[in-house]
Write an enzyme that holds these catalytic residues in place. Structure first.
Site, PDB file in Angstrom:
ATOM      1  N   ASN A   1       0.585  -1.462   0.401  1.00 37.98           N
ATOM      2  CA  ASN A   1       0.253   0.214   0.171  1.00 37.98           C
ATOM      3  C   ASN A   1       0.984   1.038   0.388  1.00 37.98           C
ATOM      4  OD1 ASN A   1      -1.161   2.322   0.967  1.00 37.98           O
ATOM      5  ND2 ASN A   1      -2.951   0.552   1.368  1.00 37.98           N
TER       6      ASN A   1
ATOM      7  N   GLU B   1      -2.632  -4.685  -3.166  1.00 40.10           N
ATOM      8  CA  GLU B   1      -3.113  -4.882  -4.295  1.00 40.10           C
ATOM      9  C   GLU B   1      -2.556  -4.671  -5.878  1.00 40.10           C
ATOM     10  OE1 GLU B   1      -4.739  -6.783  -0.968  1.00 40.10           O
ATOM     11  OE2 GLU B   1      -4.545  -5.153  -1.578  1.00 40.10           O
TER      12      GLU B   1
END
Length: 143
Positions: free
Chosen positions: A39, A52
């Site tokens: 992140n 992701e």
């Protein structure tokens, strides 16, 4: 814990060291890591650079994603679950979903196999972060 989740945790720890949110992810194809990410919403000042998404960007164009598994230290949110479904990733392995339930039901409804390992290390990483920086966490999840 397998090597792939360990690699995702290492990514999360890198993000934390940089002052970001400690969520990490790796994409595995044919038993090899083809993408890593964490992140970077804080670091990049970009609200959609979730772990992701960063991982998929770093994997690049790999063609077919059907034979891949996405590992994430936290159950993917709807943004990231949407990317999983969009690219046809058929399996997601999450480190935990206690601190954030994510979009498991959505992914499963789209035929994605979801495995929640409920790892204490992942739970502690997130719960410690949420306690230390609740405002930053709430911003990330849209509260």
């Amino acid at each position: 814990m397998d090597e792939f989740m360990a690699a995702a945790i290492a990514q999360a720890q890198q993000g934390l060291r940089e002052g970001g949110i400690p969520i990490g992810s790796v994409l595995v194809k044919n038993g090899k890591i083809v993408g890593r990410g964490y992140n970077k919403r804080v670091q990049d000042n970009d609200p959609v650079t979730h772990a992701e998404i960063d991982c998929l960007r770093n994997a690049g164009r790999i063609g077919n994603y059907k034979d891949t598994t996405l590992y994430s230290t936290l159950m993917p949110c709807y943004l990231c679950a949407g990317a999983v479904v969009q690219f046809g990733i058929k399996k997601v392995v999450a480190g935990e979903s206690k601190t954030f339930p994510g979009a498991r039901e959505f992914m499963e409804s789209q035929g994605v196999e979801v495995l929640d390992l409920a790892l204490e290390e992942c739970k502690k990483l997130m719960s410690d972060f949420i306690q230390a920086k609740p405002q930053l966490w709430n911003e990330d999840i849209g509260k």
